[in-house]
Write a protein that holds these residues in place. Structure first.
Motif, mmCIF file in Angstrom:
data_model
loop_
_atom_site.group_PDB
_atom_site.id
_atom_site.type_symbol
_atom_site.label_atom_id
_atom_site.label_comp_id
_atom_site.label_asym_id
_atom_site.label_seq_id
_atom_site.Cartn_x
_atom_site.Cartn_y
_atom_site.Cartn_z
ATOM 1 N N ARG A 96 0.855 -1.181 -0.104
ATOM 2 C CA ARG A 96 0.052 0.090 -0.042
ATOM 3 C C ARG A 96 0.784 1.361 -0.120
ATOM 4 O O ARG A 96 0.445 2.216 -0.448
ATOM 5 N N ASN A 97 1.991 0.973 0.400
ATOM 6 C CA ASN A 97 3.071 2.494 0.425
ATOM 7 C C ASN A 97 3.855 2.356 -0.724
ATOM 8 O O ASN A 97 4.195 3.552 -0.953
ATOM 9 N N ILE A 98 4.300 1.254 -1.089
ATOM 10 C CA ILE A 98 5.514 1.309 -2.324
ATOM 11 C C ILE A 98 4.477 1.542 -3.610
ATOM 12 O O ILE A 98 4.969 2.131 -4.552
ATOM 13 N N ALA A 99 3.480 0.618 -3.719
ATOM 14 C CA ALA A 99 2.735 0.706 -5.235
ATOM 15 C C ALA A 99 2.446 1.916 -5.567
ATOM 16 O O ALA A 99 2.658 2.429 -6.951
ATOM 17 N N PRO A 100 1.965 2.853 -4.851
ATOM 18 C CA PRO A 100 1.505 4.213 -5.636
ATOM 19 C C PRO A 100 2.820 4.992 -5.992
ATOM 20 O O PRO A 100 2.698 6.092 -6.538
ATOM 21 N N ALA A 266 12.549 -0.553 13.551
ATOM 22 C CA ALA A 266 12.391 0.999 12.940
ATOM 23 C C ALA A 266 12.601 1.165 11.375
ATOM 24 O O ALA A 266 11.577 2.034 11.221
ATOM 25 N N PRO A 267 13.203 0.633 10.833
ATOM 26 C CA PRO A 267 13.300 0.741 9.148
ATOM 27 C C PRO A 267 11.880 0.272 8.614
ATOM 28 O O PRO A 267 11.386 0.853 7.572
ATOM 29 N N LEU A 268 11.598 -0.736 9.287
ATOM 30 C CA LEU A 268 10.283 -1.349 8.752
ATOM 31 C C LEU A 268 8.999 -0.549 9.082
ATOM 32 O O LEU A 268 8.182 -0.173 8.134
ATOM 33 N N LEU A 269 9.053 -0.077 10.388
ATOM 34 C CA LEU A 269 7.798 0.885 10.802
ATOM 35 C C LEU A 269 7.806 2.202 9.726
ATOM 36 O O LEU A 269 6.840 2.783 9.572
ATOM 37 N N ALA A 270 9.161 2.591 9.424
ATOM 38 C CA ALA A 270 9.120 3.723 8.845
ATOM 39 C C ALA A 270 8.589 3.825 7.261
ATOM 40 O O ALA A 270 8.392 4.900 6.676
ATOM 41 N N LEU A 271 8.304 2.572 6.950
ATOM 42 C CA LEU A 271 7.503 2.685 5.552
ATOM 43 C C LEU A 271 6.045 2.201 5.898
ATOM 44 O O LEU A 271 5.381 2.080 4.797
#
Length: 304
Positions: A96-100, A266-271
């Motif tokens: 949902r965050n990368i595809a757009p 944290a890096p995963l949460l940031a996405l």
């Protein structure tokens, strides 16, 4: 009034305990729910689920922005979980965050525990790439523009397959299709094995230094972005530092983002939403992706 306040405090305590238990049981699934609620609406849809082997963990999910026009570059993401747990079904927030931003997103699963011991997890990682190469065009994806990514154990899988060419070769995939790699909190230099998980996944089958990304030929590596929290106690930051140093010494392109006081997740949460409100990680990741795959602008901005 005091009685009402006590009841409210009790309710919040119970909610907090319930959330804590849910995160402990399946943190990514909780993240997925939070992101779905907190994030803006968009046109990203699950367009296919598929299996590439007989093991139930050999599965993948394909997402794309239904309003986007292709051919679009492809972002393949592998979940973490110490090669012992995890499920691509729980990582819809990545799509949902990368595809757009202009990508077809593939969430790849792989065998774990006894069935997934080295090198099975790498064979499966390469098989997801092979399936993507053969099938992604029907979803508007470009099979010649693929970026691999993962968190923790998934980052190891993605990086090792990108560097050790035998796994893609055995899967019938040309390494030239891999345009870049994004590693989040990944272990890349952990031999000799000193944790129960690494011993179970690697030492138990006699794996040695050849299993480590830092020991692969690094001169022909695809461009990489390594993101790591400086306070990560699960996978120490020295893993990313060692790999970045080796890549630079070999003349390969590597970007790093080291996050002060940041933990393993944290890096995963940031996405994900609402943590994306601090854009530091997300902006670096999307900038790297556009450079690696020649995407100049997002296909469609998220709807308010």
């Amino acid at each position: 009034m005091l009685k009402i306040l006590a009841v409210l405090v009790g309710i919040f305590v119970l909610l907090g305990i319930g959330l804590w238990l849910a995160v402990r049981a399946n943190g990514p699934a909780v993240l997925d729910t939070v992101d779905r609620i907190a994030g803006p609406s968009n046109d990203v849809e699950l367009v296919e689920t598929a299996r590439y082997g007989d093991n139930p963990e050999q599965k993948l999910r394909v997402y794309r922005d239904e309003t986007a026009s292709g051919p679009l570059p492809v972002f393949i993401f592998y979940h973490g979980g110490a090669w012992a747990h995890g499920d691509p079904d729980d990582y819809g927030f990545i799509a949902r965050n990368i595809a757009p931003e202009g990508y077809v997103v593939v969430l790849g699963g792989y065998r774990m525990n006894e069935a997934g011991r080295y090198p099975a997890m790498l064979q499966d990682t390469a098989s997801v790439v092979a399936w993507t190469r053969d099938n992604i065009a029907k979803h508007g994806g470009d099979p010649d523009r693929i970026v691999l990514s993962g968190h923790s154990a998934g980052a190891y899988n993605a990086v090792q397959v990108a560097l050790d060419g035998r796994w893609l070769d055995n899967a019938g995939v040309s390494g030239g299709a891999i345009r870049g790699v994004v590693g989040l909190s990944g272990p890349y230099d952990f031999h000799p094995f000193d944790t129960d998980r690494s011993k179970a996944a690697f030492e138990s089958v006699g794996a040695g230094p050849e299993s480590q990304p830092v020991n692969q030929p690094l001169a022909a590596a695809p461009p990489m972005l390594l993101v790591h929290g400086e306070a990560d106690t699960v996978v120490k930051i020295r893993n990313s530092q060692a790999l970045a140093r080796g890549l630079r010494e070999a003349g390969s392109q590597v970007d790093t983002l080291y996050l002060p006081d940041a933990s393993h997740n944290a890096p995963l949460l940031a996405l994900t939403n609402p943590w994306r409100r601090d854009p530091q990680v997300f902006d670096r990741v999307t900038k790297f992706l556009r450079r690696a795959t020649d995407v100049s602008v997002p296909v469609q901005a998220a709807k308010p």
